[in-house]
Write a protein that holds these residues in place. Structure first.
Motif, PDB file in Angstrom:
ATOM      1  N   ASP A   1      12.673   1.752   6.672  1.00  0.00           N
ATOM      2  CA  ASP A   1      12.557   1.325   8.065  1.00  0.00           C
ATOM      3  C   ASP A   1      11.779   0.009   8.109  1.00  0.00           C
ATOM      4  O   ASP A   1      10.837  -0.191   7.332  1.00  0.00           O
ATOM      5  N   THR A   2      12.192  -0.873   9.020  1.00  0.00           N
ATOM      6  CA  THR A   2      11.576  -2.203   9.104  1.00  0.00           C
ATOM      7  C   THR A   2      11.026  -2.449  10.492  1.00  0.00           C
ATOM      8  O   THR A   2      11.684  -2.124  11.494  1.00  0.00           O
ATOM      9  N   ILE A   3       9.820  -3.021  10.549  1.00  0.00           N
ATOM     10  CA  ILE A   3       9.262  -3.516  11.801  1.00  0.00           C
ATOM     11  C   ILE A   3       9.215  -5.034  11.671  1.00  0.00           C
ATOM     12  O   ILE A   3       8.434  -5.583  10.883  1.00  0.00           O
ATOM     13  N   ALA A   4      10.076  -5.719  12.417  1.00  0.00           N
ATOM     14  CA  ALA A   4      10.184  -7.169  12.255  1.00  0.00           C
ATOM     15  C   ALA A   4       8.965  -7.910  12.771  1.00  0.00           C
ATOM     16  O   ALA A   4       8.583  -8.960  12.249  1.00  0.00           O
ATOM     17  N   TYR A   5       8.315  -7.349  13.800  1.00  0.00           N
ATOM     18  CA  TYR A   5       7.187  -8.061  14.404  1.00  0.00           C
ATOM     19  C   TYR A   5       6.316  -7.044  15.127  1.00  0.00           C
ATOM     20  O   TYR A   5       6.798  -6.280  15.953  1.00  0.00           O
ATOM     21  N   ILE A   6       5.036  -7.032  14.785  1.00  0.00           N
ATOM     22  CA  ILE A   6       4.140  -6.098  15.446  1.00  0.00           C
ATOM     23  C   ILE A   6       2.736  -6.703  15.543  1.00  0.00           C
ATOM     24  O   ILE A   6       2.144  -7.095  14.527  1.00  0.00           O
ATOM     25  N   PRO A   7       2.176  -6.845  16.731  1.00  0.00           N
ATOM     26  CA  PRO A   7       0.774  -7.250  16.854  1.00  0.00           C
ATOM     27  C   PRO A   7      -0.109  -6.034  16.601  1.00  0.00           C
ATOM     28  O   PRO A   7       0.097  -4.974  17.195  1.00  0.00           O
TER      29      PRO A   7
ATOM     30  N   THR B   1       3.669  -5.313   3.697  1.00  0.00           N
ATOM     31  CA  THR B   1       3.365  -5.944   4.974  1.00  0.00           C
ATOM     32  C   THR B   1       3.026  -7.413   4.755  1.00  0.00           C
ATOM     33  O   THR B   1       2.436  -7.789   3.738  1.00  0.00           O
ATOM     34  N   VAL B   2       3.447  -8.234   5.701  1.00  0.00           N
ATOM     35  CA  VAL B   2       3.179  -9.667   5.623  1.00  0.00           C
ATOM     36  C   VAL B   2       2.423 -10.080   6.879  1.00  0.00           C
ATOM     37  O   VAL B   2       2.870  -9.804   7.997  1.00  0.00           O
ATOM     38  N   ASP B   3       1.283 -10.729   6.691  1.00  0.00           N
ATOM     39  CA  ASP B   3       0.474 -11.209   7.807  1.00  0.00           C
ATOM     40  C   ASP B   3       1.053 -12.552   8.268  1.00  0.00           C
ATOM     41  O   ASP B   3       1.047 -13.535   7.533  1.00  0.00           O
ATOM     42  N   VAL B   4       1.614 -12.545   9.504  1.00  0.00           N
ATOM     43  CA  VAL B   4       2.214 -13.779  10.032  1.00  0.00           C
ATOM     44  C   VAL B   4       1.346 -14.368  11.138  1.00  0.00           C
ATOM     45  O   VAL B   4       1.833 -15.167  11.950  1.00  0.00           O
TER      46      VAL B   4
ATOM     47  N   MET C   1       0.855  -1.184   0.000  1.00  0.00           N
ATOM     48  CA  MET C   1       0.000   0.000   0.000  1.00  0.00           C
ATOM     49  C   MET C   1       0.898   1.243   0.000  1.00  0.00           C
ATOM     50  O   MET C   1       2.082   1.191   0.369  1.00  0.00           O
ATOM     51  N   ILE C   2       0.329   2.382  -0.385  1.00  0.00           N
ATOM     52  CA  ILE C   2       1.057   3.660  -0.415  1.00  0.00           C
ATOM     53  C   ILE C   2       0.237   4.696   0.353  1.00  0.00           C
ATOM     54  O   ILE C   2      -0.982   4.817   0.138  1.00  0.00           O
ATOM     55  N   VAL C   3       0.917   5.450   1.257  1.00  0.00           N
ATOM     56  CA  VAL C   3       0.260   6.534   1.980  1.00  0.00           C
ATOM     57  C   VAL C   3       1.049   7.823   1.764  1.00  0.00           C
ATOM     58  O   VAL C   3       2.250   7.793   1.439  1.00  0.00           O
ATOM     59  N   ASP C   4       0.373   8.980   1.942  1.00  0.00           N
ATOM     60  CA  ASP C   4       1.064  10.264   1.841  1.00  0.00           C
ATOM     61  C   ASP C   4       1.559  10.685   3.221  1.00  0.00           C
ATOM     62  O   ASP C   4       1.498   9.926   4.188  1.00  0.00           O
TER      63      ASP C   4
ATOM     64  N   THR D   1       4.680  -8.383   9.872  1.00  0.00           N
ATOM     65  CA  THR D   1       6.009  -7.795   9.685  1.00  0.00           C
ATOM     66  C   THR D   1       5.834  -6.776   8.568  1.00  0.00           C
ATOM     67  O   THR D   1       4.997  -6.968   7.662  1.00  0.00           O
ATOM     68  N   ALA D   2       6.615  -5.706   8.599  1.00  0.00           N
ATOM     69  CA  ALA D   2       6.405  -4.639   7.612  1.00  0.00           C
ATOM     70  C   ALA D   2       7.720  -3.970   7.259  1.00  0.00           C
ATOM     71  O   ALA D   2       8.608  -3.808   8.103  1.00  0.00           O
ATOM     72  N   VAL D   3       7.837  -3.593   5.982  1.00  0.00           N
ATOM     73  CA  VAL D   3       8.968  -2.815   5.492  1.00  0.00           C
ATOM     74  C   VAL D   3       8.406  -1.522   4.906  1.00  0.00           C
ATOM     75  O   VAL D   3       7.482  -1.562   4.079  1.00  0.00           O
ATOM     76  N   HIS D   4       8.952  -0.383   5.322  1.00  0.00           N
ATOM     77  CA  HIS D   4       8.476   0.926   4.863  1.00  0.00           C
ATOM     78  C   HIS D   4       9.561   1.591   4.035  1.00  0.00           C
ATOM     79  O   HIS D   4      10.690   1.785   4.507  1.00  0.00           O
ATOM     80  N   VAL D   5       9.209   1.946   2.807  1.00  0.00           N
ATOM     81  CA  VAL D   5      10.175   2.483   1.843  1.00  0.00           C
ATOM     82  C   VAL D   5       9.750   3.896   1.442  1.00  0.00           C
ATOM     83  O   VAL D   5       8.572   4.120   1.126  1.00  0.00           O
TER      84      VAL D   5
END
Length: 489
Positions: free
Chosen positions: A77-83, A122-125, A18-21, A102-106
């Motif tokens: 920036d990367t978030i390796a694990y987030i509930p 983002t990946v739903d784990v 997804m893309i956000v401003d 888990t999410a990677v923000h570019v």
């Protein structure tokens, strides 16, 4: 380069994107993302992510912080694990569904190179997390997928802990009472400066600038040379109470005194990468110490002069007195007059006294109904204060022994003013109504002392007159050298 339809590519990706401003409003989502969050592009486009998926807890704050880092730094920036729980649509029963990601923000830039958007993969784990066995089972019995998630979770917790520790250390450095700065490279570029350092340099913004550009006035004062030495050799340099000229907010150079040290900053390989600056601004302490030294020097000078005065008073009193009892009384009176002048000066740290204060101390024990004194509010420096106090003592003592204050009918009129044309302080002493007076047959110690003090000490003048109505005396003091006018009554 082949003509690729990137919009089609975005929609074909099997991983959620997804893309956000900069306001975190959805700009685009691909089908995989729509499926993961159970929302269509039409439902989310133009709306804030945190409006659709609100979370005021730790996970929400972590996601916002990651977004902000990307927009501020322009780095991934990367978030390796987030509930992060998401609300189920009404068609699926509503309520909140617990999910793990888990999410990677570019960062995505506009034509000017500014970060305008953020791309999230983002990946739903959640399914892998739910495979975990009961928490009571030993870790080695977890499945490989579960262990992977656990490691990701541990890595994320460690990352957050390091960020928290880093923020805490930065806050401590920012609030440290001493000044701190970090310089990088051979040009000594500022990469950090705390609040105390910013105050020291007059509020100037120095981050990202070499010392020679940020603080051009320090060139030639030896500090840049010390930085060069530390960066080249790794040897610490510093000083205590070192003088430096720094530019003030108004642009003027101000004198400061610093205790400081320059220490080399090294990387993991031991190579010098910069210089760590720390120290204290000791300007006020150094100025106070200098002032104390001046006061001590002045005190030593005053003590020597006072002892010489006492010695002279003792010798002359004993020589002129007819008997020992008279000598003792006269000597004590003159020492008390000297002491009173010293007390007055002590109240102003030996700065000055006023004419009114000197007169009050010397004439205060006489009948004030028979004495008038008037004049402007003028001050005298220590040298003139002691001299005038001694002269007033001799005049008042003679008036009490032989003049207007020796009987009950006489009076004393005392006036002073500043003669601006000649730069002089003039003092008029006039006695009336007392016993008849006449010039003495010989010059006593009092007369000699007044002449010695006024002419020898102050380069002034004494004019004593024995008139039919009583004794009168006019004193002249170079006021431009020994005093100043505050205001005139």
């Amino acid at each position: 380069m082949p003509n690729i339809d990137f919009k089609q590519l975005f929609h074909r990706l099997t991983s959620p994107y997804m893309i956000v401003d900069r306001q975190y409003r959805y700009v685009a989502v691909n089908p995989a993302y729509e499926k993961a969050v159970m929302r269509s592009q039409g439902e989310v486009e133009g709306r804030s992510l945190f409006e659709i998926f609100p979370n005021d807890g730790e996970s929400g704050r972590a996601l916002r912080a990651s977004f902000e880092r990307v927009f501020v730094t322009g780095e991934t920036d990367t978030i390796a694990y987030i509930p992060y729980d998401i609300p189920r649509p009404a068609s699926q029963g509503g309520g909140m569904e617990k999910r793990y990601w888990t999410a990677v923000h570019v960062p995505l830039t506009d034509n000017e190179g500014n970060v305008a958007y953020l791309l999230q993969n983002t990946v739903d784990v959640t399914d892998i997390v739910r495979l975990r066995e009961a928490a009571s089972l030993p870790y080695r019995s977890y499945s490989p997928e579960t262990q992977l998630v656990e490691r990701a979770r541990e890595a994320e917790n460690a990352h957050r802990s390091l960020l928290a520790e880093s923020a805490e250390f930065r806050r401590m450095f920012e609030q440290a009472p001493g000044f701190i700065a970090v310089l990088t490279g051979r040009e000594h570029v500022f990469t950090f400066a705390n609040e105390a350092y910013t105050r020291l340099v007059g509020g100037r913004q120095v981050i990202g600038k070499p010392v020679s550009d940020a603080l051009p006035e320090v060139a030639g004062q030896g500090f840049i040379e010390m930085l060069d030495h530390v960066y080249t050799t790794g040897e610490t340099r510093g000083g205590e109470g070192m003088r430096i000229l720094l530019q003030s907010p108004s642009g003027e150079l101000q004198e400061r005194y610093l205790d400081f040290s320059y220490d080399a900053v090294r990387n993991l390989e031991g190579e010098i990468t910069g210089v760590f600056v720390q120290g204290m601004d000791r300007t006020e302490a150094v100025k106070t110490l200098k002032h104390q030294r001046l006061l001590l020097d002045e005190l030593n000078h005053r003590v020597k002069n006072t002892l010489a005065t006492v010695q002279s008073i003792a010798a002359q009193t004993l020589r002129a007195a007819p008997d020992l009892a008279t000598a003792r009384k006269d000597f004590e009176g003159r020492i008390v007059a000297l002491s009173k002048a010293h007390n007055l000066l002590s109240q102003t740290a030996w700065d000055s006294t006023t004419m009114a204060a000197l007169i009050a101390h010397e004439l205060g024990h006489y009948d004030r109904d028979r004495i008038s004194s008037q004049g402007p509010d003028v001050t005298l420096n220590p040298k003139a204060s002691i001299a005038v106090a001694m002269v007033l003592h001799e005049l008042s003592t003679n008036a009490a022994k032989y003049g207007a204050l020796s009987g009950e009918a006489g009076r004393l009129d005392l006036a002073w003013w500043v003669d601006d044309a000649n730069g002089e302080l003039r003092i008029d002493w006039n006695e009336t109504g007392g016993p008849p007076v006449s010039a003495p047959s010989r010059t006593g110690f009092g007369s000699r002392m007044m002449n010695l003090v006024m002419r020898g000490e102050l380069n002034g003048a004494v004019d004593a007159r024995y008139e039919p109505q009583g004794f009168a005396c006019a004193l002249q003091i170079p006021y431009s050298s020994y005093g100043r006018t505050t205001h005139v009554d």
